[in-house]
Design an enzyme around this catalytic site. Structure first.
Site, PDB file in Angstrom:
ATOM      1  N   CYS A   1       4.615  -6.351   0.016  1.00  0.00           N
ATOM      2  CA  CYS A   1       5.550  -6.922  -0.942  1.00  0.00           C
ATOM      3  C   CYS A   1       6.465  -7.926  -0.228  1.00  0.00           C
ATOM      4  CB  CYS A   1       6.388  -5.820  -1.581  1.00  0.00           C
ATOM      5  SG  CYS A   1       5.456  -4.726  -2.654  1.00  0.00           S
TER       6      CYS A   1
ATOM      7  N   CYS B   1      10.539   3.634  -4.237  1.00  0.00           N
ATOM      8  CA  CYS B   1       9.985   2.380  -4.733  1.00  0.00           C
ATOM      9  C   CYS B   1       8.489   2.307  -4.442  1.00  0.00           C
ATOM     10  CB  CYS B   1      10.718   1.201  -4.100  1.00  0.00           C
ATOM     11  SG  CYS B   1      10.230  -0.403  -4.770  1.00  0.00           S
TER      12      CYS B   1
ATOM     13  N   CYS C   1       3.642   3.129   3.762  1.00  0.00           N
ATOM     14  CA  CYS C   1       4.200   3.183   2.406  1.00  0.00           C
ATOM     15  C   CYS C   1       3.916   4.487   1.705  1.00  0.00           C
ATOM     16  CB  CYS C   1       3.651   2.028   1.573  1.00  0.00           C
ATOM     17  SG  CYS C   1       1.858   2.106   1.351  1.00  0.00           S
TER      18      CYS C   1
END
Length: 262
Positions: A206, A123, A238
């Site tokens: 997020c 993702c 990330c």
């Protein structure tokens, strides 16, 4: 003038000259020293707002860009609009590829990242890492809001590095600042900040992947917390600042000799 192979590389020169300057001076020297585009990628967090303020108020020719993952907090979008209105400058947005998001959600579900580290990394790659590559395409230097104090994983950061993956100079002008120093700066300068900071969110990404932290927890403990509990937040990356083998990008020995620096 022919390039002297005995002279320091661009990164080595910046490593020598930048530490004596404050962040405003570091940004100005970087802009004077590096030929070609410079991009600052902001997540609109505390550090990034401080850097954007310095870039905008000095009128530096540094593009300010952000990665809109499509899963940001409403407060982040509101701050984005407020920042553009305050400084009269646009923050350029880079979005994930539509086809890639559709394939990702079809494969793992809308919140599949909770179920496996591999799914979460997939993702992040679709929503952040791939768009970052487009944001930095053609750039000579990349400015970030990284600080060494943010996590154990970032403790070895240096002010200037050569980012081999993107083939450019990477500078973190606040790398040696404490969070308290950054907070004092933005308050003194009246810089707009995300109201989530006051509600226990020192690091904001997020919405599904960020929680408030408890007193005494590391700053990035609220990022992907279901993976990093008990690990001092060391796994809370990330992929934007990692090498292909999963390590945080450290100071390289310098850019290739002959890179364009005045």
């Amino acid at each position: 003038m022919p390039f002297d192979p005995r002279s320091p590389s661009p990164v080595e020169r910046l490593q020598q000259e930048l530490p004596a300057l404050d962040p405003a001076g570091r940004l100005a020297l970087l802009r004077r020293s590096v030929e070609g585009p410079i991009v600052f990628t902001t997540s609109l967090g505390l550090e990034d707002q401080a850097i954007a303020h310095l870039i905008f108020t000095a009128g530096l020719a540094i593009e300010v860009a952000t990665l809109d993952t499509g899963r940001l907090f409403p407060e982040t979008y509101a701050l984005w609009a407020e920042t553009e209105a305050r400084y009269g400058r646009r923050i350029r947005a880079f979005y994930p590829r539509q086809e890639a998001v559709e394939a990702l959600v079809a494969d793992q579900g809308i919140d599949g990242f909770y179920h496996a580290i591999e799914a979460r990394k997939a993702c992040c790659h679709v929503r952040k890492v791939e768009p970052l590559g487009r944001a930095l395409k053609g750039a000579s230097a990349w400015v970030t809001g990284l600080r060494a104090e943010q996590s154990a994983h970032r403790g070895g950061l240096e002010l200037a590095t050569w980012d081999q993956g993107h083939g450019l100079i990477k500078v973190s002008p606040l790398f040696d600042w404490s969070r308290e120093a950054v907070a004092a700066f933005v308050e003194r300068e009246g810089v707009p900040v995300n109201p989530l900071h006051a509600r226990g969110f020192p690091s904001i990404g997020c919405a599904p992947c960020t929680r408030a932290v408890a007193p005494g927890e590391p700053e990035r403990a609220g990022r992907w917390w279901w993976e990093s509990e008990g690990r001092d937040g060391a796994g809370s990356e990330c992929g934007l600042h990692l090498t292909p083998d999963g390590r945080l990008v450290r100071a390289a020995r310098g850019a290739p000799r002959g890179e364009a620096v005045s």
